[in-house]
Design a protein around this motif. Structure first.
Motif, PDB file in Angstrom:
ATOM      1  N   LEU A   4     -62.959 -26.849  15.744  1.00 40.55           N
ATOM      2  CA  LEU A   4     -61.991 -25.766  15.913  1.00 40.55           C
ATOM      3  C   LEU A   4     -62.538 -24.508  15.268  1.00 40.55           C
ATOM      4  O   LEU A   4     -62.885 -24.498  14.083  1.00 40.55           O
ATOM      5  CB  LEU A   4     -60.646 -26.131  15.280  1.00 40.55           C
ATOM      6  CG  LEU A   4     -59.569 -25.027  15.319  1.00 40.55           C
ATOM      7  CD1 LEU A   4     -59.215 -24.668  16.765  1.00 40.55           C
ATOM      8  CD2 LEU A   4     -58.328 -25.446  14.541  1.00 40.55           C
ATOM      9  N   VAL A   5     -62.632 -23.428  16.070  1.00 39.44           N
ATOM     10  CA  VAL A   5     -63.028 -22.107  15.568  1.00 39.44           C
ATOM     11  C   VAL A   5     -61.780 -21.237  15.551  1.00 39.44           C
ATOM     12  O   VAL A   5     -61.061 -21.153  16.545  1.00 39.44           O
ATOM     13  CB  VAL A   5     -64.119 -21.479  16.468  1.00 39.44           C
ATOM     14  CG1 VAL A   5     -64.461 -20.073  15.985  1.00 39.44           C
ATOM     15  CG2 VAL A   5     -65.370 -22.355  16.481  1.00 39.44           C
ATOM     16  N   ILE A   6     -61.515 -20.598  14.428  1.00 38.83           N
ATOM     17  CA  ILE A   6     -60.318 -19.758  14.285  1.00 38.83           C
ATOM     18  C   ILE A   6     -60.740 -18.312  14.024  1.00 38.83           C
ATOM     19  O   ILE A   6     -61.498 -18.040  13.083  1.00 38.83           O
ATOM     20  CB  ILE A   6     -59.417 -20.227  13.129  1.00 38.83           C
ATOM     21  CG1 ILE A   6     -59.080 -21.711  13.273  1.00 38.83           C
ATOM     22  CG2 ILE A   6     -58.151 -19.390  13.071  1.00 38.83           C
ATOM     23  CD1 ILE A   6     -58.284 -22.271  12.094  1.00 38.83           C
ATOM     24  N   ASP A  13     -63.398  -8.663  17.673  1.00 39.84           N
ATOM     25  CA  ASP A  13     -63.758  -9.709  16.712  1.00 39.84           C
ATOM     26  C   ASP A  13     -63.783 -11.080  17.387  1.00 39.84           C
ATOM     27  O   ASP A  13     -64.668 -11.894  17.122  1.00 39.84           O
ATOM     28  CB  ASP A  13     -62.744  -9.727  15.570  1.00 39.84           C
ATOM     29  CG  ASP A  13     -62.684  -8.413  14.816  1.00 39.84           C
ATOM     30  OD1 ASP A  13     -63.564  -8.181  13.978  1.00 39.84           O
ATOM     31  OD2 ASP A  13     -61.773  -7.610  15.085  1.00 39.84           O
ATOM     32  N   VAL A  14     -62.791 -11.325  18.245  1.00 40.45           N
ATOM     33  CA  VAL A  14     -62.718 -12.606  18.954  1.00 40.45           C
ATOM     34  C   VAL A  14     -63.918 -12.780  19.876  1.00 40.45           C
ATOM     35  O   VAL A  14     -64.551 -13.842  19.914  1.00 40.45           O
ATOM     36  CB  VAL A  14     -61.399 -12.705  19.737  1.00 40.45           C
ATOM     37  CG1 VAL A  14     -61.420 -13.890  20.700  1.00 40.45           C
ATOM     38  CG2 VAL A  14     -60.220 -12.837  18.768  1.00 40.45           C
ATOM     39  N   LEU A  15     -64.257 -11.732  20.603  1.00 40.37           N
ATOM     40  CA  LEU A  15     -65.393 -11.805  21.517  1.00 40.37           C
ATOM     41  C   LEU A  15     -66.685 -12.091  20.755  1.00 40.37           C
ATOM     42  O   LEU A  15     -67.478 -12.963  21.142  1.00 40.37           O
ATOM     43  CB  LEU A  15     -65.511 -10.502  22.306  1.00 40.37           C
ATOM     44  CG  LEU A  15     -66.704 -10.393  23.262  1.00 40.37           C
ATOM     45  CD1 LEU A  15     -66.703 -11.523  24.276  1.00 40.37           C
ATOM     46  CD2 LEU A  15     -66.690  -9.030  23.970  1.00 40.37           C
ATOM     47  N   VAL A  16     -66.901 -11.366  19.670  1.00 40.53           N
ATOM     48  CA  VAL A  16     -68.113 -11.573  18.873  1.00 40.53           C
ATOM     49  C   VAL A  16     -68.132 -12.981  18.279  1.00 40.53           C
ATOM     50  O   VAL A  16     -69.168 -13.646  18.236  1.00 40.53           O
ATOM     51  CB  VAL A  16     -68.225 -10.496  17.770  1.00 40.53           C
ATOM     52  CG1 VAL A  16     -69.299 -10.857  16.756  1.00 40.53           C
ATOM     53  CG2 VAL A  16     -68.550  -9.139  18.389  1.00 40.53           C
ATOM     54  N   SER A  17     -66.981 -13.460  17.850  1.00 42.32           N
ATOM     55  CA  SER A  17     -66.914 -14.794  17.237  1.00 42.32           C
ATOM     56  C   SER A  17     -67.169 -15.913  18.234  1.00 42.32           C
ATOM     57  O   SER A  17     -67.524 -17.037  17.834  1.00 42.32           O
ATOM     58  CB  SER A  17     -65.553 -14.992  16.571  1.00 42.32           C
ATOM     59  OG  SER A  17     -65.386 -14.077  15.511  1.00 42.32           O
ATOM     60  N   VAL A  32     -66.191 -31.353  21.757  1.00 45.74           N
ATOM     61  CA  VAL A  32     -65.009 -30.607  22.197  1.00 45.74           C
ATOM     62  C   VAL A  32     -64.858 -29.422  21.257  1.00 45.74           C
ATOM     63  O   VAL A  32     -64.765 -29.596  20.032  1.00 45.74           O
ATOM     64  CB  VAL A  32     -63.746 -31.487  22.153  1.00 45.74           C
ATOM     65  CG1 VAL A  32     -62.489 -30.647  22.424  1.00 45.74           C
ATOM     66  CG2 VAL A  32     -63.853 -32.621  23.155  1.00 45.74           C
ATOM     67  N   ILE A  33     -64.874 -28.215  21.826  1.00 43.13           N
ATOM     68  CA  ILE A  33     -64.793 -27.010  21.008  1.00 43.13           C
ATOM     69  C   ILE A  33     -63.567 -26.201  21.427  1.00 43.13           C
ATOM     70  O   ILE A  33     -63.464 -25.742  22.571  1.00 43.13           O
ATOM     71  CB  ILE A  33     -66.068 -26.152  21.146  1.00 43.13           C
ATOM     72  CG1 ILE A  33     -67.295 -26.965  20.731  1.00 43.13           C
ATOM     73  CG2 ILE A  33     -65.949 -24.877  20.306  1.00 43.13           C
ATOM     74  CD1 ILE A  33     -68.623 -26.238  20.919  1.00 43.13           C
ATOM     75  N   ASP A  34     -62.626 -26.044  20.512  1.00 41.22           N
ATOM     76  CA  ASP A  34     -61.425 -25.253  20.748  1.00 41.22           C
ATOM     77  C   ASP A  34     -61.498 -23.958  19.943  1.00 41.22           C
ATOM     78  O   ASP A  34     -62.169 -23.899  18.904  1.00 41.22           O
ATOM     79  CB  ASP A  34     -60.172 -26.041  20.357  1.00 41.22           C
ATOM     80  CG  ASP A  34     -59.980 -27.291  21.208  1.00 41.22           C
ATOM     81  OD1 ASP A  34     -60.604 -27.367  22.289  1.00 41.22           O
ATOM     82  OD2 ASP A  34     -59.232 -28.187  20.780  1.00 41.22           O
ATOM     83  N   PHE A  35     -60.785 -22.943  20.419  1.00 45.92           N
ATOM     84  CA  PHE A  35     -60.817 -21.627  19.780  1.00 45.92           C
ATOM     85  C   PHE A  35     -59.380 -21.150  19.608  1.00 45.92           C
ATOM     86  O   PHE A  35     -58.611 -21.108  20.572  1.00 45.92           O
ATOM     87  CB  PHE A  35     -61.596 -20.632  20.653  1.00 45.92           C
ATOM     88  CG  PHE A  35     -62.006 -19.367  19.949  1.00 45.92           C
ATOM     89  CD1 PHE A  35     -63.338 -19.111  19.680  1.00 45.92           C
ATOM     90  CD2 PHE A  35     -61.064 -18.417  19.554  1.00 45.92           C
ATOM     91  CE1 PHE A  35     -63.734 -17.946  19.039  1.00 45.92           C
ATOM     92  CE2 PHE A  35     -61.445 -17.250  18.911  1.00 45.92           C
ATOM     93  CZ  PHE A  35     -62.781 -17.012  18.648  1.00 45.92           C
ATOM     94  N   PRO A  49     -67.541 -21.449  29.496  1.00 42.52           N
ATOM     95  CA  PRO A  49     -67.716 -22.902  29.635  1.00 42.52           C
ATOM     96  C   PRO A  49     -67.966 -23.608  28.311  1.00 42.52           C
ATOM     97  O   PRO A  49     -67.961 -24.838  28.254  1.00 42.52           O
ATOM     98  CB  PRO A  49     -68.938 -23.016  30.560  1.00 42.52           C
ATOM     99  CG  PRO A  49     -69.723 -21.770  30.290  1.00 42.52           C
ATOM    100  CD  PRO A  49     -68.698 -20.702  30.036  1.00 42.52           C
ATOM    101  N   ASN A  50     -68.181 -22.829  27.253  1.00 39.22           N
ATOM    102  CA  ASN A  50     -68.459 -23.406  25.939  1.00 39.22           C
ATOM    103  C   ASN A  50     -67.195 -23.597  25.101  1.00 39.22           C
ATOM    104  O   ASN A  50     -67.279 -24.051  23.956  1.00 39.22           O
ATOM    105  CB  ASN A  50     -69.456 -22.521  25.190  1.00 39.22           C
ATOM    106  CG  ASN A  50     -70.726 -22.315  25.988  1.00 39.22           C
ATOM    107  OD1 ASN A  50     -71.365 -23.272  26.404  1.00 39.22           O
ATOM    108  ND2 ASN A  50     -71.093 -21.059  26.233  1.00 39.22           N
ATOM    109  N   ILE A  51     -66.046 -23.216  25.663  1.00 34.30           N
ATOM    110  CA  ILE A  51     -64.766 -23.373  24.973  1.00 34.30           C
ATOM    111  C   ILE A  51     -63.881 -24.286  25.818  1.00 34.30           C
ATOM    112  O   ILE A  51     -63.606 -23.985  26.983  1.00 34.30           O
ATOM    113  CB  ILE A  51     -64.088 -22.006  24.748  1.00 34.30           C
ATOM    114  CG1 ILE A  51     -64.953 -21.140  23.835  1.00 34.30           C
ATOM    115  CG2 ILE A  51     -62.690 -22.191  24.153  1.00 34.30           C
ATOM    116  CD1 ILE A  51     -64.455 -19.717  23.681  1.00 34.30           C
TER     117      ILE A  51
END
Length: 355
Positions: A4-6, A13-17, A32-35, A49-51
């Motif tokens: 999980l990435v927060i 900031d979200v785009l860069v993260s 499994v990668i959630d944001f 496709p990476n989220i």
């Protein structure tokens, strides 16, 4: 592995993260990668496709202790192995506390250090930037996971669907925008007044762009900013106004992304629009506010594809020794010093490279 990435902050900031997800998926393709982000920022993650899932913490949930704690336990039920908290504010500290994740990563803050087992210290301001410190600092958050160098991807990416592309093409045709001409997007207004180049100066910049060039010009602004946008248009020369398609405007972030994808380059205020343009691979000429540290957000600065200007480039004595809070109190007078004549040659160089 579940990750999980927060990032609870603004759209840029979200785009860069999102680069963290891109790199993690390369290293762990079966993960499994959630944001998690705010609702108004999710559009820059659509199609990535990476989220796997974009998680929204609704405003109504944030205002209710009962709903908030229910949300915390919903996150815990997902059994994330790794949690990366980029902003590290109180609510995300609490999410981390209740998450049950074995690996918890964030930036070092003395008051929350016990909540994370990896507390990463940001780069010092005087340290040289490789991609821009906004990028460099985020990549530091991957260090505890020991990713292979070949999987590290520092470039934010946006993804435009076929339908979005078709809609943007039809909109351009409706406004008689020809693909035979270069199309420039003007980032007209910043996210706040202290990040917005003065109207009179911006009009002169747009006149420079239009002068003796066979181009089409689009303005980026929110519908709520239409009066400010009209003011800048009225300050432009008549010949410039004839090159501006003022009403060609996206209805939302996704439509702006599709429109930007049709443009050749972007010029104007630092902010989400410039970050989105870069994520689409478009050249950028960015005008930074005197109170923004250019070293942070002048990402991928190479003097050709991406160029930026800041008052400190020309009159460093105006802000040397001043803290950000002090600069903000005199922002109007500092902007007045930042005459576009100072960077006209650099702007013309950029235009000549990309025309």
């Amino acid at each position: 592995m579940k990750i999980l990435v927060i990032q609870q902050k603004r759209i840029g900031d979200v785009l860069v993260s999102s680069i963290l997800c891109n790199s993690l998926k390369k290293q762990y393709p079966d993960s499994v990668i959630d944001f998690m982000c705010y609702a108004h920022c999710k559009d820059v993650l659509i199609g990535n496709p990476n989220i796997d899932t974009v998680i929204i913490l609704p405003e109504i949930t944030r205002k209710s202790y009962l709903s908030l704690f229910k949300f915390f336990f919903e996150i815990r039920s997902q059994k994330y192995d790794v949690l990366i908290d980029i902003y590290g504010k109180l609510e995300t500290n609490l999410i981390t506390l209740f998450s049950g994740s074995k690996t918890k990563i964030s930036y070092y803050k003395w008051y929350s250090a016990l909540l994370y087992n990896h507390n990463i210290k940001r780069l010092q301001k005087e340290e040289p930037a490789k991609y821009g410190q906004a990028i460099d600092n985020r990549l530091l958050l991957l260090n505890p996971l020991k990713l292979a160098d070949k999987t590290i991807d520092p470039h934010p990416k946006l993804f435009v669907s076929q339908k979005e592309n078709q809609d943007a093409t039809a909109l351009f045709a409706e406004h008689k925008i020809s693909s035979d001409k270069k199309i420039v997007m003007i980032s007209l207004l910043g996210s706040e007044k202290s990040k917005t180049y003065p109207s009179e100066y911006m009009a002169r910049v747009i006149d420079y762009v239009a002068d003796n060039r066979d181009i089409d010009i689009l303005f980026n602004y929110f519908p709520s900013q239409i009066e400010e946008a009209k003011k800048i248009l009225d300050l432009c020369s008549k010949s410039t106004q004839e090159k501006v398609s003022f009403d060609l405007l996206g209805n939302d972030v996704r439509s702006f992304i599709a429109i930007m994808d049709q443009c050749d380059f972007i010029i104007g205020n630092d902010g989400g629009a410039v970050n989105m343009a870069k994520a689409l691979g478009k050249p950028s000429f960015t005008i930074f506010s005197p109170h923004v540290d250019k070293k942070d957000w002048a990402t991928f600065e190479d003097g050709l594809q991406n160029i930026s200007v800041h008052l400190s480039d020309y009159k460093p004595e105006s802000i040397n020794g001043l803290a950000t809070k002090e600069i903000k109190t005199i922002i109007s007078s500092l902007y007045n010093e930042f005459n576009p004549e100072l960077f006209k040659d650099k702007l013309n160089f950029f235009l000549n490279q990309h025309q």
